[in-house]
Design a protein around this motif. Structure first.
Motif, PDB file in Angstrom:
ATOM      1  N   SER A  45      40.291  26.486  26.051  1.00  0.00           N
ATOM      2  CA  SER A  45      39.422  25.339  26.337  1.00  0.00           C
ATOM      3  C   SER A  45      38.624  25.512  27.632  1.00  0.00           C
ATOM      4  CB  SER A  45      40.244  24.055  26.409  1.00  0.00           C
ATOM      5  OG  SER A  45      41.139  24.099  27.501  1.00  0.00           O
ATOM      6  N   VAL A  46      39.048  26.418  28.489  1.00  0.00           N
ATOM      7  CA  VAL A  46      38.368  26.626  29.770  1.00  0.00           C
ATOM      8  C   VAL A  46      36.954  27.183  29.561  1.00  0.00           C
ATOM      9  CG1 VAL A  46      38.424  27.935  31.936  1.00  0.00           C
ATOM     10  CG2 VAL A  46      40.496  26.884  31.071  1.00  0.00           C
ATOM     11  N   LYS A  47      36.758  27.958  28.520  1.00  0.00           N
ATOM     12  CA  LYS A  47      35.442  28.556  28.257  1.00  0.00           C
ATOM     13  C   LYS A  47      34.378  27.469  28.111  1.00  0.00           C
ATOM     14  CE  LYS A  47      33.334  32.255  25.670  1.00  0.00           C
ATOM     15  NZ  LYS A  47      33.578  33.356  24.756  1.00  0.00           N
ATOM     16  N   GLU A  48      34.689  26.413  27.373  1.00  0.00           N
ATOM     17  CA  GLU A  48      33.758  25.312  27.195  1.00  0.00           C
ATOM     18  C   GLU A  48      33.547  24.540  28.506  1.00  0.00           C
ATOM     19  OE1 GLU A  48      33.428  21.173  24.650  1.00  0.00           O
ATOM     20  OE2 GLU A  48      34.533  22.862  23.779  1.00  0.00           O
ATOM     21  N   LYS A  49      34.632  24.364  29.265  1.00  0.00           N
ATOM     22  CA  LYS A  49      34.528  23.661  30.554  1.00  0.00           C
ATOM     23  C   LYS A  49      33.595  24.414  31.500  1.00  0.00           C
ATOM     24  CE  LYS A  49      39.114  21.597  30.270  1.00  0.00           C
ATOM     25  NZ  LYS A  49      40.483  21.617  30.777  1.00  0.00           N
ATOM     26  N   ILE A  50      33.709  25.737  31.521  1.00  0.00           N
ATOM     27  CA  ILE A  50      32.842  26.545  32.391  1.00  0.00           C
ATOM     28  C   ILE A  50      31.397  26.475  31.920  1.00  0.00           C
ATOM     29  CG2 ILE A  50      32.277  28.937  33.023  1.00  0.00           C
ATOM     30  CD1 ILE A  50      35.267  29.402  33.484  1.00  0.00           C
ATOM     31  N   ALA A  51      31.192  26.514  30.611  1.00  0.00           N
ATOM     32  CA  ALA A  51      29.824  26.452  30.070  1.00  0.00           C
ATOM     33  C   ALA A  51      29.146  25.121  30.404  1.00  0.00           C
ATOM     34  CB  ALA A  51      29.856  26.666  28.561  1.00  0.00           C
ATOM     35  N   GLU A  52      29.912  24.043  30.447  1.00  0.00           N
ATOM     36  CA  GLU A  52      29.365  22.719  30.736  1.00  0.00           C
ATOM     37  C   GLU A  52      29.265  22.424  32.228  1.00  0.00           C
ATOM     38  OE1 GLU A  52      32.015  20.149  28.620  1.00  0.00           O
ATOM     39  OE2 GLU A  52      31.154  20.661  26.661  1.00  0.00           O
ATOM     40  N   ALA A  53      29.903  23.227  33.063  1.00  0.00           N
ATOM     41  CA  ALA A  53      29.951  22.981  34.509  1.00  0.00           C
ATOM     42  C   ALA A  53      28.632  23.374  35.186  1.00  0.00           C
ATOM     43  CB  ALA A  53      31.101  23.771  35.121  1.00  0.00           C
ATOM     44  N   LYS A  54      28.501  22.936  36.429  1.00  0.00           N
ATOM     45  CA  LYS A  54      27.342  23.325  37.248  1.00  0.00           C
ATOM     46  C   LYS A  54      27.454  24.787  37.657  1.00  0.00           C
ATOM     47  CE  LYS A  54      25.689  19.240  37.064  1.00  0.00           C
ATOM     48  NZ  LYS A  54      24.628  18.969  36.113  1.00  0.00           N
ATOM     49  N   GLY A  55      28.682  25.281  37.765  1.00  0.00           N
ATOM     50  CA  GLY A  55      28.911  26.672  38.125  1.00  0.00           C
ATOM     51  C   GLY A  55      30.392  26.947  38.227  1.00  0.00           C
ATOM     52  N   TYR A  56      30.713  28.186  38.555  1.00  0.00           N
ATOM     53  CA  TYR A  56      32.110  28.581  38.681  1.00  0.00           C
ATOM     54  C   TYR A  56      32.215  29.718  39.688  1.00  0.00           C
ATOM     55  CZ  TYR A  56      30.730  32.427  35.630  1.00  0.00           C
ATOM     56  OH  TYR A  56      30.091  33.524  35.110  1.00  0.00           O
ATOM     57  N   ALA A  57      33.440  29.947  40.154  1.00  0.00           N
ATOM     58  CA  ALA A  57      33.707  31.049  41.078  1.00  0.00           C
ATOM     59  C   ALA A  57      34.961  31.761  40.607  1.00  0.00           C
ATOM     60  CB  ALA A  57      33.916  30.533  42.495  1.00  0.00           C
ATOM     61  N   VAL A  58      34.992  33.079  40.799  1.00  0.00           N
ATOM     62  CA  VAL A  58      36.158  33.880  40.458  1.00  0.00           C
ATOM     63  C   VAL A  58      36.488  34.744  41.664  1.00  0.00           C
ATOM     64  CG1 VAL A  58      37.141  35.589  38.882  1.00  0.00           C
ATOM     65  CG2 VAL A  58      35.444  33.940  38.030  1.00  0.00           C
ATOM     66  N   PHE A  59      37.762  34.682  42.105  1.00  0.00           N
ATOM     67  CA  PHE A  59      38.211  35.448  43.264  1.00  0.00           C
ATOM     68  C   PHE A  59      39.445  36.252  42.906  1.00  0.00           C
ATOM     69  CE2 PHE A  59      35.608  32.343  45.296  1.00  0.00           C
ATOM     70  CZ  PHE A  59      35.093  32.993  46.411  1.00  0.00           C
ATOM     71  N   SER A  60      39.535  37.430  43.481  1.00  0.00           N
ATOM     72  CA  SER A  60      40.728  38.269  43.404  1.00  0.00           C
ATOM     73  C   SER A  60      41.334  38.278  44.796  1.00  0.00           C
ATOM     74  CB  SER A  60      40.354  39.687  42.981  1.00  0.00           C
ATOM     75  OG  SER A  60      41.490  40.510  42.966  1.00  0.00           O
ATOM     76  N   ASN A  61      42.637  37.984  44.884  1.00  0.00           N
ATOM     77  CA  ASN A  61      43.282  37.775  46.177  1.00  0.00           C
ATOM     78  C   ASN A  61      44.608  38.517  46.270  1.00  0.00           C
ATOM     79  OD1 ASN A  61      41.491  35.336  46.866  1.00  0.00           O
ATOM     80  ND2 ASN A  61      42.434  34.744  44.941  1.00  0.00           N
ATOM     81  N   ILE A  62      44.991  38.843  47.480  1.00  0.00           N
ATOM     82  CA  ILE A  62      46.325  39.352  47.777  1.00  0.00           C
ATOM     83  C   ILE A  62      46.938  38.374  48.769  1.00  0.00           C
ATOM     84  CG2 ILE A  62      47.673  41.194  48.860  1.00  0.00           C
ATOM     85  CD1 ILE A  62      46.494  42.200  46.333  1.00  0.00           C
ATOM     86  N   GLY A  63      48.149  37.917  48.489  1.00  0.00           N
ATOM     87  CA  GLY A  63      48.833  36.985  49.377  1.00  0.00           C
ATOM     88  C   GLY A  63      50.172  37.534  49.823  1.00  0.00           C
ATOM     89  N   VAL A  64      50.515  37.279  51.085  1.00  0.00           N
ATOM     90  CA  VAL A  64      51.783  37.727  51.657  1.00  0.00           C
ATOM     91  C   VAL A  64      52.439  36.526  52.323  1.00  0.00           C
ATOM     92  CG1 VAL A  64      52.884  39.249  53.335  1.00  0.00           C
ATOM     93  CG2 VAL A  64      50.842  40.022  52.109  1.00  0.00           C
ATOM     94  N   ASN A  65      53.739  36.354  52.074  1.00  0.00           N
ATOM     95  CA  ASN A  65      54.485  35.285  52.719  1.00  0.00           C
ATOM     96  C   ASN A  65      55.730  35.886  53.348  1.00  0.00           C
ATOM     97  OD1 ASN A  65      56.321  33.051  53.168  1.00  0.00           O
ATOM     98  ND2 ASN A  65      54.901  31.838  51.966  1.00  0.00           N
TER      99      ASN A  65
END
Length: 182
Positions: A45-65
Motif C-alpha cells: 500500500s505504500v506505493k500508492e501513498k508515495i504516488a499521491e504524496a508531495k514527495g518522499y525521501a529515502v536514506f541509508s543509515n548506520i547506527g551505533v548504540n
C-alpha cells in the motif's frame, strides 16, 4: 603553450570531478530504488501513498548504540513528485538512552504536504523517542521497531538491513543538503 596546457589540465580535472559526482548521485538513486522495492514488497500500500504524496525521501543509515550514547550517519535523496527534482542530503544523529548494538537500516519519509517537504529540505531536524529491537543478517532474523516522531504531514518507515540492537533512546537527527552532490 603553457596557458593552453594549464587550461586543458583544469578542464580534465573538472570533468573527472563531474563524473565522480554523477557516480555518487547514481549510487544514491540506486540505493533509493532498492529500498523502495523492498518496502513495496513488505507494504504494498505504500506505493500508492508515495504516488499521491508531495514527495518522499529515502536514506541509508548506520547506527551505533553504546550503553548510554547512540550515534548514526548516512545519506539519501528527497524526491519532489511535482517537479521531479531530486535533492541529495546527508544525515547525522546523536542520542541518549539505554542500549547496545550496531545496525544498518533504511528510512523512507513520505511528505503529505508541501510545507512538510520544504521544511525537511530547508531545516531537516527530527527529534524522536525510539524503542528498537533488531537482529538481522541479510534475509535471516527479525526486527521490531516503533519510532515516535513528531512531524506533521510526514509518514516514516524504517527497515533494518543488518545488525543487532536493543535500545531505548531519545535521539536528535539532523538532515542537511549535500552541497557536493546538488
Amino acid at each position: 603553450m603553457k596557458k593552453y596546457l594549464i587550461v586543458m589540465i583544469c578542464a580534465l580535472i573538472s570533468l573527472n570531478v563531474l563524473a565522480d559526482k554523477q557516480a555518487d548521485r547514481q549510487e544514491v538513486l540506486d540505493m533509493s530504488k532498492d529500498v523502495l522495492a523492498k518496502l513495496y514488497q513488505e507494504e504494498p500500500s505504500v506505493k500508492e501513498k508515495i504516488a499521491e504524496a508531495k514527495g518522499y525521501a529515502v536514506f541509508s543509515n548506520i547506527g551505533v548504540n553504546l550503553v548510554f550514547f547512540s550515534a548514526g550517519g548516512g545519506s539519501g535523496v528527497v524526491h519532489d513528485n511535482q517537479s521531479g527534482k531530486n535533492t541529495y542530503m546527508n544525515m547525522g544523529s546523536a542520542g541518549i538512552g539505554i542500549g547496545f548494538g550496531v545496525k544498518d537500516f533504511s528510512a523512507v519519509f513520505i511528505f503529505h504536504t508541501r510545507d512538510a517537504l520544504n521544511d525537511f529540505i530547508e531545516y531537516g531536524w527530527d527529534f524522536s523517542g525510539q524503542a528498537d529491537v533488531a537482529a538481522k543478517s541479510g534475509k535471516k532474523g527479525a526486527e521490531g521497531s516503533k519510532a515516535v516522531t513528531v512531524v506533521n504531514g510526514v509518514s516514516i518507515y524504517q527497515m533494518t538491513e543488518n545488525g543487532l540492537a536493543l535500545q531505548a533512546t531519545l535521539q536528535g537527527t539532523k538532515y542537511w543538503v549535500d552541497s557536493d552532490l546538488n
